[in-house]
Every structure is written in structure tokens, then in C-alpha cells.
Design a protein around this motif. Structure first.
Motif, short mmCIF file in Angstrom:
data_model
loop_
_atom_site.label_atom_id
_atom_site.label_comp_id
_atom_site.label_asym_id
_atom_site.label_seq_id
_atom_site.Cartn_x
_atom_site.Cartn_y
_atom_site.Cartn_z
N ARG A 1 -9.38 1.55 7.26
CA ARG A 1 -8.43 0.47 6.92
C ARG A 1 -8.97 -0.83 7.51
O ARG A 1 -8.52 -1.29 8.56
CB ARG A 1 -7.03 0.80 7.45
CG ARG A 1 -6.50 2.14 6.97
CD ARG A 1 -5.12 2.44 7.52
NE ARG A 1 -4.07 1.92 6.66
CZ ARG A 1 -3.44 2.64 5.72
NH1 ARG A 1 -3.79 3.90 5.50
NH2 ARG A 1 -2.48 2.11 4.99
N GLU B 1 -1.28 -4.59 3.29
CA GLU B 1 -2.61 -3.99 3.29
C GLU B 1 -2.99 -3.79 1.83
O GLU B 1 -2.20 -3.26 1.05
CB GLU B 1 -2.64 -2.66 4.04
CG GLU B 1 -2.45 -2.77 5.55
CD GLU B 1 -2.58 -1.40 6.22
OE1 GLU B 1 -3.62 -1.15 6.83
OE2 GLU B 1 -1.63 -0.60 6.10
N ILE C 1 -8.12 -0.09 0.56
CA ILE C 1 -7.85 1.02 1.48
C ILE C 1 -8.10 2.36 0.78
O ILE C 1 -8.72 3.27 1.36
CB ILE C 1 -6.42 0.95 2.02
CG1 ILE C 1 -6.32 -0.20 3.02
CG2 ILE C 1 -6.01 2.27 2.68
CD1 ILE C 1 -4.94 -0.47 3.51
N CYS D 1 -0.66 2.43 11.19
CA CYS D 1 -1.24 1.58 10.15
C CYS D 1 -0.57 0.22 10.17
O CYS D 1 0.66 0.16 10.05
CB CYS D 1 -1.06 2.22 8.77
SG CYS D 1 -1.92 3.80 8.61
N PRO D 2 -1.37 -0.85 10.28
CA PRO D 2 -2.81 -0.88 10.48
C PRO D 2 -3.22 -0.20 11.79
O PRO D 2 -2.40 -0.05 12.68
CB PRO D 2 -3.13 -2.38 10.52
CG PRO D 2 -1.95 -3.07 9.93
CD PRO D 2 -0.79 -2.21 10.23
N GLU E 1 -6.20 -6.10 5.16
CA GLU E 1 -4.98 -6.76 5.61
C GLU E 1 -4.98 -8.23 5.20
O GLU E 1 -3.98 -8.75 4.68
CB GLU E 1 -4.84 -6.63 7.13
CG GLU E 1 -3.55 -7.22 7.66
CD GLU E 1 -3.35 -6.97 9.15
OE1 GLU E 1 -2.50 -7.65 9.74
OE2 GLU E 1 -4.04 -6.09 9.73
N THR F 1 0.85 -1.18 0.00
CA THR F 1 0.00 0.00 0.00
C THR F 1 0.89 1.24 0.00
O THR F 1 2.10 1.13 -0.09
CB THR F 1 -0.97 -0.02 1.21
OG1 THR F 1 -1.93 1.04 1.06
CG2 THR F 1 -0.22 0.14 2.51
N SER G 1 -4.52 -8.97 1.42
CA SER G 1 -3.14 -8.72 1.00
C SER G 1 -2.22 -9.85 1.46
O SER G 1 -1.32 -10.28 0.72
CB SER G 1 -2.65 -7.39 1.56
OG SER G 1 -1.36 -7.09 1.10
#
Length: 479
Positions: free
Chosen positions: A217, A190, A195, A291-292, A222, A159, A225
Motif C-alpha cells: 500500500r 487510498e 493498491i 491501513c494505511p 494515498e 478502496t 486518492s
């Protein structure tokens, strides 16, 4: 006159990931030279530290730190002196940082060599990961140069398009190169299209401030991915390590891949084990911008269950040292504020509290994710265990001692902690780094810029030298 060793740690309970024993630990020349049964007399030494009633564990290895990191217009406020000092205060004696290109003009090799130069100010030992953002014909040669430097892992993001994101073609090609070079692929997983779309939907509804971060998110992003990346790793045969997994579903995908015979590993972070998404409704939601994001209380509980079951292989800090003035510049829009939390100093007590104090787990399990696992998976030689011939990186502590986190009293170069006010167990009382006592009852003793750059072994080379759970000969681990 006969030579006395530098140091003896007497009468402690030595806890490794594979077991414990009452022993005197003899240190000389920066290495552990002998473990003597505690029933025997204490060997003579230049200095003796009495550890009766305390635990003696290998120094921590934090496999995921960002030091002096530049991302867009933001730079973390720390340097190697600050971060390594904070690491030692927190019982971590080796940090692994990332050489991430700051922009399109900096190559992966240049990014690592720059970090290696900066690391000469470190107070503790340092290893490095590389990073690739985009593929060109020079990347294979650059990765060869990194391997020759002892940098045997490369991180890629799925991401953050336009800054750190690597596309699928790049990830696949780099994985092939890492197999060729006996390296390990690190992945920030991610799903970028999900997102991006979710964030844009929230922005169009005016729900884009920090209090909505966890909704922009989703867990699905997650997990999808992770699933896609595992497929590429299976196709290429690449060992793969997933950073900061925040959901049980992501951990389960890795566990299922391992059952199929893949070399795949799950890392989580202290904040995902102890904080849930209600923090975004608190008075200071910017303290938790990462993030996450934090997940629901149910997800946190399930993630802790996976950790207790041994499905999570390491707990790393993901240390990113921004301060509140940086965080508060754009709390109105999560797309433009810096994400990341300071945590290298609090990793030990938060993780110990989560695993041992709250969940009733064994100290051996804590040592595995705090030190032994990071050393083994990252192929860091002579670290992660208290055995003869290993580096004298050692922590002594009273597991019953509790302290309350005061962000202003920590040493990470920032003005807050996401764990502010939490009462935690597992704070280090004595820290020994490369045989030097750097923390004891008298406080911190700055050793100066003595931290060494640690070249790492090849992934399969190191793995194949190990027999688990029995520690093999020192020679096989210290190559």
C-alpha cells in the motif's frame, strides 16, 4: 439553605486551545458554570478537587472510532460499554462511531439506527457518522433522515472494492447531498487500482504476508486518492475530511486546497506519529496490521513536522478492537486478515508525548487536535473547551508523570497494544464526564449507561457561529 455547586476544581492551570489561565472551575448540573481567577478564594462546593501544579483541559473527542464493527467475517470484540469505559480511562469523554453497512442488505440509515441502539450502553457521550457504499434513488432520503437524527457526516472509502468501497459516481453524488444538507464528507483515501495491482504483484512473488504489508500500500496510492477526492470536493463545493492521513504529501495536498479556499481537513492517528515501518520486521508484525500501514522513519518525522506546523487538524485513534487470535488467523496473507488497531485509551498519552514531550510543542496545540478541533470540525455543540455553559467534560493530569504501556492492563477488550512497552507522558489522573467524576486516585467509578447520543449541528451553521481564536458566546456554540 443556599445551593452549593456539585464540584470545584481548584487552583489548576486551565488550558484551552486558545490560551491558559490559573482558575477554579465550578461545575454544577453537568455543566461548567463559572471560571474563577485562582487569586480569588475557592468557591464552596459539594466536592473540591485540588489541582495545584496540574493541567486542566477539556475532555477528549475521538472523531474516528469503530465500535462493534462487522467487516466481512470479522467483528471487533468490543461493545459500547467496553469502548466507552476505555475512552474514559484515556481522557476521552466523547466518541464518534460509524454506522457502516455490514453488507449489501443493510442500508446506511439502518446501519446508523442500529449503532444508535447499541450506544445506549455507553458510559460516555456518543455521536455518529453515516456511511454510503453504493448509490441508489433512496440515498438522498436516507441522508435527510440521518441529518434529522443529528448525523451530519458521511464516510466513504475509495478502496476495498466488494465490501466498503464507494465508486467515484457515488462519492460525487453523496458530496452534492452533503452540501445540500450542510454536512461533512469523510473520506478514507487510498487509490484502489494501485493498491489492488501492487498487492497482486506482491502475491504473485510470494511476498504477501504481514511482514510485507507496508510495501503493498504505497504512499503514492494515498496521495493520488487525496488529490482526486479534493478535485471532486472542489467541483461540488463539499467540505471534506480525510481520515488517518499517514504521509506529509497527503497533508500538503489538503493544505494547498485550503489555500485555494476549500474546506478540507487532515486527520492523523497516534500510530502514524510514533511508529515506522520497521515494526513489520519485528517479532510481532501482526500487532501493526492497519491501513494505511506504517511508513518510513523519514515519512513519520515529516508528518510530525506538519503536525507541529498546524497543518494536521485532528488526531483520532481509528480504534478497531481485534485481538491477536483474529490477527493471527491469516498473517500469511494481508488480503484476508483484519486490519485496525486498538487505540481509544492510549490516544491522549501517545499524542501528548508526540506533540509536547518529544517535539516541544505547546499544550494548547495538543488540546486543539485532541479536543477543540474535533468538536469544531464535527460541529459537536458545547464541547471542546472549558468555558461557562459548556458540558463539564474535563481532564486533570500532571504533564511530568510518565507511565509505561502494558497492553494487558488496558481496558479496550483486547490482549495487545501497538504501543506496548513505550513510556509516555500525559496520562489522565482525574476524568470528569458530564459533571461526574469517573476516574480519580481511587480508580474508575462506572457511571452506568449514562452516555448521551449527541446530535450535531450543520457544518457551516456551526462554523459560522464561531470566531477563532476567541471563543464566542455560549449561545452560538450550544445551538
Amino acid at each position: 439553605m443556599s445551593h452549593f455547586p456539585d464540584l470545584v476544581i481548584a487552583n489548576g492551570t486551565v488550558v484551552n486551545s486558545f490560551g491558559r489561565q490559573a482558575a477554579h472551575v465550578v461545575v454544577d448540573g453537568g455543566r461548567i458554570v463559572e471560571l474563577v481567577d485562582a487569586a480569588e478564594p475557592i468557591p464552596s462546593a459539594a466536592r473540591t478537587i485540588e489541582a495545584h501544579g496540574q493541567l486542566v483541559i477539556p475532555g477528549g473527542i475521538d472523531g474516528h472510532c469503530h465500535v462493534a464493527q462487522v467487516t466481512g467475517r470479522f467483528r471487533t470484540l468490543d461493545d459500547y460499554r467496553t469502548t466507552s469505559t476505555a475512552a474514559l480511562w484515556g481522557g476521552t469523554t466523547t466518541i464518534i462511531d460509524f454506522g457502516i453497512p455490514r453488507d449489501a442488505q443493510e442500508t446506511p440509515l439502518e446501519a446508523v439506527l442500529n449503532k444508535k441502539r447499541l450506544a445506549t450502553e455507553s458510559r460516555c457521550d456518543v455521536a455518529l457518522h453515516g456511511a454510503v457504499v453504493s448509490w441508489d434513488e433512496t440515498v438522498p432520503w436516507q441522508l435527510e433522515q440521518l441529518a434529522a437524527e443529528g448525523v451530519r457526516s458521511v464516510k466513504m472509502y475509495t478502496t476495498n472494492r466488494g465490501s466498503t468501497m464507494a465508486d467515484g459516481d457515488t462519492i460525487l453524488k453523496v458530496m452534492r447531498e452533503m452540501v445540500r444538507l450542510d454536512g461533512l464528507t469523510y473520506i478514507h483515501a487510498e487509490h484502489n487500482p494501485i493498491i489492488t495491482d501492487c498487492t497482486e504483484q506482491h502475491a504473485s512473488d510470494g511476498r504477501i504476508g504481514i511482514e510485507h504489508l507496508h510495501r503493498t500500500r504505497p504512499e503514492l496510492a494515498e496521495e493520488i486518492s487525496v488529490k482526486e477526492t479534493l478535485a471532486m470536493a472542489q467541483y461540488t463545493g463539499a467540505p471534506v475530511y480525510f481520515v488517518h492521513q499517514s504521509t506529509p504529501g497527503a497533508v500538503d495536498l489538503v493544505a494547498e486546497a485550503r489555500e485555494r479556499g476549500q474546506e478540507a481537513y487532515s486527520e492523523t492517528c497516534p500510530h502514524y506519529l510514533t511508529l515506522d515501518d520497521t515494526v513489520y520486521g519485528s517479532a510481532f508484525p501482526e500487532w501493526y496490521a492497519c491501513c494505511p500501514p506504517m511508513r518510513s522513519a523519514e515519512t513519520v518525522a515529516a508528518l510530525k513536522d506538519r503536525l507541529a506546523a498546524g497543518a494536521v487538524h485532528t488526531v483520532s485513534s481509528d480504534h478497531s478492537c481485534y485481538d491477536l487470535s483474529q490477527k493471527r488467523e491469516r498473517t500469511d496473507d494481508v488480503r484476508y486478515m483484519p486490519h485496525g488497531l486498538p487505540g481509544v485509551e492510549t490516544r491522549m498519552p501517545v499524542t501528548f508525548t508526540a506533540i509536547v514531550t518529544e517535539s516541544g510543542g505547546a499544550v494548547e496545540d495538543f488540546v486543539e487536535v485532541f479536543s477543540a478541533g474535533p468538536a469544531r470540525i464535527n460541529a459537536v455543540p458545547r464541547k471542546g473547551a472549558i468555558v461557562e455553559g459548556f458540558d463539564a467534560d474535563i481532564v486533570i493530569f500532571d504533564p511530568a508523570l510518565q507511565q509505561t504501556v502494558d497492553g494487558g492492563a488496558l481496558h479496550m477488550g483486547t490482549d495487545f497494544s501497538p504501543f506496548e512497552g513505550k513510556t509516555l507522558s500525559g496520562w489522565p489522573a482525574v476524568v470528569i464526564s458530564a459533571g461526574r467524576v469517573v476516574l480519580d486516585e481511587a480508580g474508575f467509578h462506572d457511571p452506568g449507561p449514562v452516555g448521551r447520543f449527541v446530535p450535531r449541528n450543520g457544518f457551516t451553521e456551526h462554523r459560522d457561529a464561531l470566531s477563532v481564536p476567541v471563543i464566542p458566546s455560549v449561545e452560538s456554540l450550544s445551538a
